[in-house]
Design a protein around this motif. Structure first.
Motif, PDB file in Angstrom:
ATOM      1  N   GLN A  19       0.802  -1.220   0.000  1.00 61.06           N
ATOM      2  CA  GLN A  19       0.000   0.000   0.000  1.00 61.06           C
ATOM      3  C   GLN A  19       0.834   1.269   0.000  1.00 61.06           C
ATOM      4  O   GLN A  19       0.312   2.362   0.107  1.00 61.06           O
ATOM      5  N   TRP A  22      -0.309   4.111  -2.089  1.00 59.41           N
ATOM      6  CA  TRP A  22      -1.491   4.835  -1.602  1.00 59.41           C
ATOM      7  C   TRP A  22      -1.108   5.872  -0.556  1.00 59.41           C
ATOM      8  O   TRP A  22      -1.755   6.895  -0.415  1.00 59.41           O
ATOM      9  N   ILE A  35      -5.181  -0.741   4.649  1.00 61.56           N
ATOM     10  CA  ILE A  35      -6.555  -0.827   4.166  1.00 61.56           C
ATOM     11  C   ILE A  35      -6.976  -2.281   4.365  1.00 61.56           C
ATOM     12  O   ILE A  35      -6.285  -3.193   3.911  1.00 61.56           O
ATOM     13  N   TYR A  54     -13.106   6.304  13.714  1.00 58.37           N
ATOM     14  CA  TYR A  54     -13.087   6.876  12.370  1.00 58.37           C
ATOM     15  C   TYR A  54     -11.783   7.639  12.194  1.00 58.37           C
ATOM     16  O   TYR A  54     -11.268   8.230  13.143  1.00 58.37           O
ATOM     17  N   TRP A  67      -3.000  11.313   8.925  1.00 63.52           N
ATOM     18  CA  TRP A  67      -4.177  10.611   9.427  1.00 63.52           C
ATOM     19  C   TRP A  67      -4.433  11.027  10.861  1.00 63.52           C
ATOM     20  O   TRP A  67      -3.518  11.091  11.671  1.00 63.52           O
ATOM     21  N   GLY A  93     -10.591  12.517   3.263  1.00 60.80           N
ATOM     22  CA  GLY A  93     -11.570  11.445   3.309  1.00 60.80           C
ATOM     23  C   GLY A  93     -11.743  10.996   4.747  1.00 60.80           C
ATOM     24  O   GLY A  93     -10.819  11.107   5.551  1.00 60.80           O
ATOM     25  N   TYR A  95     -12.973   7.671   7.066  1.00 65.24           N
ATOM     26  CA  TYR A  95     -13.155   6.226   6.930  1.00 65.24           C
ATOM     27  C   TYR A  95     -13.386   5.577   8.287  1.00 65.24           C
ATOM     28  O   TYR A  95     -12.861   6.045   9.304  1.00 65.24           O
ATOM     29  N   LEU A 116      -7.883   0.878   8.122  1.00 64.40           N
ATOM     30  CA  LEU A 116      -8.914   1.667   7.446  1.00 64.40           C
ATOM     31  C   LEU A 116      -9.833   0.770   6.637  1.00 64.40           C
ATOM     32  O   LEU A 116      -9.372  -0.145   5.955  1.00 64.40           O
ATOM     33  N   GLY A 118     -12.988   1.092   3.760  1.00 61.72           N
ATOM     34  CA  GLY A 118     -13.741   1.981   2.852  1.00 61.72           C
ATOM     35  C   GLY A 118     -15.180   1.541   2.778  1.00 61.72           C
ATOM     36  O   GLY A 118     -15.543   0.520   3.330  1.00 61.72           O
ATOM     37  N   PRO A 119     -16.011   2.288   2.150  1.00 61.96           N
ATOM     38  CA  PRO A 119     -15.760   3.508   1.388  1.00 61.96           C
ATOM     39  C   PRO A 119     -15.723   4.732   2.296  1.00 61.96           C
ATOM     40  O   PRO A 119     -16.048   4.666   3.478  1.00 61.96           O
ATOM     41  N   SER A 120     -15.358   5.859   1.706  1.00 59.76           N
ATOM     42  CA  SER A 120     -15.303   7.120   2.429  1.00 59.76           C
ATOM     43  C   SER A 120     -16.705   7.497   2.924  1.00 59.76           C
ATOM     44  O   SER A 120     -17.693   7.293   2.226  1.00 59.76           O
TER      45      SER A 120
END
Length: 153
Positions: A19, A22, A35, A54, A67, A93, A95, A116, A118-120
Motif C-alpha cells: 500500500q 497509496w 486498508i 473513524y 491521518w 476522506g 473512513y 482503514l 472503505g468507502p469514504s
C-alpha cells in the motif's frame, strides 16, 4: 521505500509495502497504515489496545498525507470539512477505522497501526445531520465531544 517502512517492524510488513503507493512518504505517528476488509476486534489487554472509530486522511500540495483518529464519526466529519476549507489541504476522506497500539517486545517499542475500511463516509446525504450532532455534543469549556447533548443545553 518511505521512512515509515524503515522503522522497526514495518520493513517486513507486506501490507505496508503493498500500500506504499497509496500512502507515499512517512506517516509521522503511525508505524503502519493498512486498508482492510474488516477492522480487528476491540480489545484492551496488557500491552495491546484496539479502539474502533473513524479516521480522517488529508493532504495538500506542500503537506504529506496525515491521518487523525477519532472515536466518534461526528468530530471526524467536522475535522475533514474544516481541513478542506484550508488552502493547505487539497483532499480529504473520512473512513471507518481501528487504532491498534501494541508493544513490540523484540524492538522494545510501541507499534501503532491504523486499520482503514472503505468507502469514504464524507460528503454524503445526511452529512448536515452529522455536523448538527457534533455541534450539539460540543461542551463549552471542554475539548471533548459528547455522544449525547449535555443536560444544560
Amino acid at each position: 521505500m518511505s521512512e515509515t517502512n524503515t522503522r522497526p517492524g514495518a520493513a517486513e510488513c507486506p501490507d505496508c509495502l503493498l500500500q506504499e503507493s497509496w500512502f507515499p512518504g512517512p506517516q509521522p505517528h503511525y508505524d503502519h497504515v493498512h486498508i482492510v476488509e474488516t477492522v480487528p476486534a476491540p480489545q484492551d489487554i496488557d500491552g495491546h489496545v484496539i479502539i474502533h472509530g473513524y479516521s480522517v486522511g488529508m493532504s495538500g500540495p506542500e503537506l504529506p498525507q496525515l491521518w487523525i483518529f477519532f472515536e466518534y464519526l461526528e468530530p471526524a466529519i467536522a475535522c475533514g470539512r474544516a481541513a478542506r476549507m484550508s488552502a493547505d489541504i487539497k483532499g480529504y476522506g473520512v473512513y471507518r477505522a481501528a487504532r491498534e497500539q501494541a508493544i513490540d517486545w523484540d524492538a522494545e517499542r510501541k507499534v501503532v497501526t491504523l486499520h482503514l475500511v472503505g468507502p469514504s463516509l464524507d460528503r454524503t446525504v445526511g452529512e448536515a445531520d452529522i455536523l448538527r450532532r457534533w455541534l450539539e455534543g460540543v461542551v463549552p469549556g471542554s475539548a471533548y465531544f459528547e455522544d449525547r447533548p449535555p443536560a444544560f443545553m
